[in-house]
Write a protein that holds these residues in place. Structure first.
Motif, short mmCIF file in Angstrom:
data_model
loop_
_atom_site.label_atom_id
_atom_site.label_comp_id
_atom_site.label_asym_id
_atom_site.label_seq_id
_atom_site.Cartn_x
_atom_site.Cartn_y
_atom_site.Cartn_z
N ASP A 30 0.84 -1.19 0.00
CA ASP A 30 0.00 0.00 0.00
C ASP A 30 0.88 1.25 0.00
OD1 ASP A 30 -1.85 2.05 0.56
OD2 ASP A 30 -3.15 0.61 1.58
N GLN A 31 0.57 2.19 -0.84
CA GLN A 31 1.37 3.40 -0.92
C GLN A 31 1.12 4.32 0.27
OE1 GLN A 31 1.04 5.42 -4.64
NE2 GLN A 31 1.57 3.64 -5.85
N GLN A 32 0.03 4.15 0.99
CA GLN A 32 -0.22 4.95 2.18
C GLN A 32 0.59 4.38 3.34
OE1 GLN A 32 -2.07 7.74 2.02
NE2 GLN A 32 -2.16 7.26 -0.16
N ARG A 33 0.86 5.24 4.30
CA ARG A 33 1.65 4.79 5.45
C ARG A 33 0.83 3.86 6.31
NH1 ARG A 33 7.13 5.83 7.13
NH2 ARG A 33 7.41 4.07 8.48
N HIS A 97 13.42 -0.70 -2.13
CA HIS A 97 12.37 -0.71 -3.15
C HIS A 97 11.29 -1.74 -2.84
CE1 HIS A 97 14.20 2.19 -5.82
NE2 HIS A 97 15.35 1.54 -5.76
N ARG A 98 11.65 -2.84 -2.21
CA ARG A 98 10.65 -3.86 -1.91
C ARG A 98 9.60 -3.32 -0.95
NH1 ARG A 98 8.99 -7.73 1.46
NH2 ARG A 98 10.48 -7.16 3.08
N ARG A 99 10.05 -2.56 0.02
CA ARG A 99 9.12 -1.97 0.98
C ARG A 99 8.68 -0.55 0.58
NH1 ARG A 99 9.65 -3.03 7.31
NH2 ARG A 99 9.90 -5.28 7.36
N ARG A 100 9.22 -0.06 -0.51
CA ARG A 100 8.89 1.28 -0.96
C ARG A 100 9.19 2.31 0.14
NH1 ARG A 100 5.98 1.37 -5.58
NH2 ARG A 100 5.03 3.40 -5.10
N GLN A 101 10.44 2.25 0.61
CA GLN A 101 10.85 3.10 1.73
C GLN A 101 12.13 3.87 1.41
OE1 GLN A 101 11.36 0.09 4.73
NE2 GLN A 101 9.27 0.30 5.50
N ILE A 102 12.19 5.10 1.89
CA ILE A 102 13.41 5.89 1.92
C ILE A 102 13.81 5.99 3.38
CG2 ILE A 102 14.44 8.14 1.43
CD1 ILE A 102 12.16 8.51 -0.68
N ILE A 103 15.05 5.59 3.68
CA ILE A 103 15.51 5.54 5.07
C ILE A 103 16.68 6.49 5.26
CG2 ILE A 103 16.43 4.10 6.92
CD1 ILE A 103 14.86 2.34 3.99
N MET A 161 10.37 9.56 -6.30
CA MET A 161 9.73 8.31 -5.87
C MET A 161 8.43 8.58 -5.14
SD MET A 161 13.13 6.23 -4.67
CE MET A 161 14.45 5.97 -5.87
N PRO A 162 7.44 9.07 -5.82
CA PRO A 162 6.15 9.32 -5.17
C PRO A 162 5.55 8.02 -4.64
CG PRO A 162 5.96 9.45 -7.56
CD PRO A 162 7.42 9.39 -7.26
N GLY A 163 4.95 8.10 -3.47
CA GLY A 163 4.36 6.91 -2.87
C GLY A 163 5.29 6.17 -1.93
N TYR A 164 6.59 6.50 -1.96
CA TYR A 164 7.52 5.88 -1.02
C TYR A 164 7.40 6.58 0.34
CZ TYR A 164 10.11 2.97 -4.34
OH TYR A 164 10.48 2.00 -5.25
N SER A 165 7.47 5.79 1.39
CA SER A 165 7.46 6.37 2.73
C SER A 165 8.86 6.87 3.07
CB SER A 165 7.01 5.35 3.77
OG SER A 165 7.93 4.27 3.85
N GLU A 190 5.01 18.47 3.04
CA GLU A 190 3.91 17.89 3.79
C GLU A 190 4.41 16.76 4.66
OE1 GLU A 190 0.63 16.75 1.41
OE2 GLU A 190 0.46 18.67 0.36
N CYS A 191 3.99 16.80 5.91
CA CYS A 191 4.50 15.82 6.88
C CYS A 191 3.56 14.63 6.94
CB CYS A 191 4.63 16.49 8.25
SG CYS A 191 5.71 15.59 9.38
N ASN A 192 3.46 13.92 5.81
CA ASN A 192 2.67 12.70 5.80
C ASN A 192 3.48 11.58 5.17
OD1 ASN A 192 2.53 13.22 3.00
ND2 ASN A 192 0.57 14.28 3.22
N ASN A 193 3.06 10.36 5.45
CA ASN A 193 3.79 9.19 4.99
C ASN A 193 5.23 9.21 5.47
OD1 ASN A 193 3.74 6.69 3.77
ND2 ASN A 193 4.17 7.46 1.71
N VAL A 194 5.43 9.72 6.69
CA VAL A 194 6.75 9.79 7.30
C VAL A 194 6.77 8.97 8.59
CG1 VAL A 194 7.24 12.07 6.34
CG2 VAL A 194 6.19 11.88 8.61
N GLY A 195 7.96 8.68 9.07
CA GLY A 195 8.09 7.93 10.30
C GLY A 195 9.38 8.28 11.02
N LEU A 196 9.42 7.96 12.30
CA LEU A 196 10.59 8.21 13.14
C LEU A 196 10.77 7.03 14.08
CD1 LEU A 196 12.80 10.20 14.23
CD2 LEU A 196 11.05 11.05 15.80
#
Length: 304
Positions: A30-33, A97-103, A161-165, A190-196
Motif C-alpha cells: 500500500d502506498q499509504q503509510r 524498493h521492496r518496501r517502498r521506503q526511503i531511510i 519516488m512518489p508513494g515511497y514512505s 507535507e508531513c505525511n507518509n513519514v516515520g521516526l
C-alpha cells in the motif's frame, strides 16, 4: 551533575558489530503509510538500519552488517555524509524498493567531537516557526552540520519516488539528529507518509518542542525505543527550577530484559509530554545502565 554523567557515558568509544537476528518478511504494497505492529522483528529491522550507520563503508555491498538479511542487503545506497565542523555528524540515505521506503540513518556517538556536542547542555530556539520551542544546542549543531546534504537528497528522492514512505532512524546522538531532521523536513514539505524510529534517544528539547513533534507525527509511525535501564534516555535532566527544560516526545517502546517483553507505553498527560511512570521512567538513577545503551534490537555495540 547530569552533564557530568552524560560526559562520562560518552567518553566510552564504541563501534557496531553485526547482530544475526531473524526477520519475518511482511507485505508493504500500500502506498499509504501503514503503521506496523510493534514486534521484535520490526524493531530489529529498523535497528539494523540505525546500526549500519556505525559501519565504515562507501557502498552498500561493502557494509558487513548491511548484508545480515536479504531485506537490508537489497537496499540501494543513495547518499552518505561525514562532517567534522562545527560538529560531528555521519550517516546515509538508503532506498528499500521492496518496501517502498526511503531511510535516513544517523550515526550515534563514536567520536570525541560527538562528546563535545553532547556536553553542550544549553538550549537554542528552534525551529524558527515555534518561538517558545528550544532544543539542545549540541544536538542542533551536529544536525546543522549535515542539514544541507540530508535535506537536499531527501527532497530529490521524494520527487523521484512518489508513494515511497520516508523514515528517519538513529541511535544515541544519531537518534537526536533524526528527530531534528524530521522536524526540519516537515517545515519544507507535507508531513505525511513519514516515520521516526529512535533507539536510546536522549531528551532533545523542552515541552513545547516535544508537543510539536507529537503534533507533526500524529497518525504516523513515532517509536522511541528504550532498552530496559539505558541511562541515555534519562538525560539531559531538567533543572529543578525549569522542570520542562528537557522533555521526551511520544511514544516510548520499552524493551525489558527480565521477560524480553515489549511495552507500548502510554503518556501520563493529555498533551503526551509526560513519560509513562510504569515504563523506563520507573527505573531509579542507581539502576541506570551504560551497557543497556549498547544493545538494542538489531544493534549491538562494543567498546574499542
Amino acid at each position: 551533575m547530569h552533564s557530568i554523567r552524560l560526559l562520562v557515558l560518552l567518553l566510552f568509544v564504541f563501534r557496531a558489530s553485526s547482530t544475526p537476528l531473524g526477520f519475518t518478511e511482511q507485505a508493504y504494497e500500500d502506498q499509504q503509510r501503514i503503521i506496523p505492529d510493534v514486534t521484535t522483528e520490526e524493531l530489529e529491522y529498523w535497528g539494523r538500519y540505525a546500526g549500519a550507520a556505525y559501519d565504515d563503508f562507501e557502498d552498500w555491498e561493502t557494509c558487513a552488517s548491511c548484508q545480515i538479511t536479504k531485506d537490508l542487503g537489497l537496499t540501494k545506497l543513495n547518499t552518505t555524509w561525514s562532517t567534522a565542523l562545527p560538529a560531528f555528524s555521519r550517516g546515509f540515505i538508503g532506498i528499500n524498493h521492496r518496501r517502498r521506503q526511503i531511510i535516513v540513518s544517523f550515526r550515534g556517538t563514536t567520536h570525541v567531537m560527538n562528546v563535545l556536542a553532547d556536553a553542550h547542555v544549553e538550549q537554542a530556539q528552534w525551529p524558527p516557526v515555534k518561538n517558545e520551542s528550544y532544543v539542545h544546542l549540541g544536538f542542533l549543531m551536529a544536525y546543522m552540520s549535515a542539514r544541507q546534504t540530508v535535506q537536499t537528497a531527501v527532497q530529490a528522492l521524494i520527487l523521484d519516488m512518489p508513494g515511497y514512505s520516508l523514515t528517519f532512524v538513529g541511535h544515541s546522538l544519531g537518534a537526536a539528529q533524526a528527530v531534528l531532521a524530521l522536524v526540519d523536513y516537515c517545515q519544507q514539505a507535507e508531513c505525511n507518509n513519514v516515520g521516526l524510529v529512535t533507539f536510546g534517544a536522549p531528551r532533545i528539547g523542552n515541552r513545547v518542542f516535544a508537543q510539536y513533534v507529537n503534533l507533526l507525527l500524529r497518525g504516523n509511525m513515532l517509536w522511541r525505543v528504550v532498552h530496559d535501564s539505558d541511562i541515555v534516555p534519562h538525560l539531559p535532566q531538567s533543572l529543578l527550577l525549569f522542570p520542562s527544560q528537557y522533555v521526551h516526545s511520544d511514544r516510548e517502546i520499552w524493551v525489558k530484559d527480565n521477560d524480553r517483553s515489549i511495552t507500548v507505553c502510554e503518556p501520563s498527560s493529555e498533551d503526551h509530554a509526560e513519560e509513562d511512570a510504569l515504563c523506563s521512567a520507573s527505573k531509579h538513577a542507581w539502576q541506570w545502565s551504560i551497557r543497556d545503551h549498547m544493545v538494542y534490537p538489531g544493534i549491538r555495540l562494543v567498546f574499542i
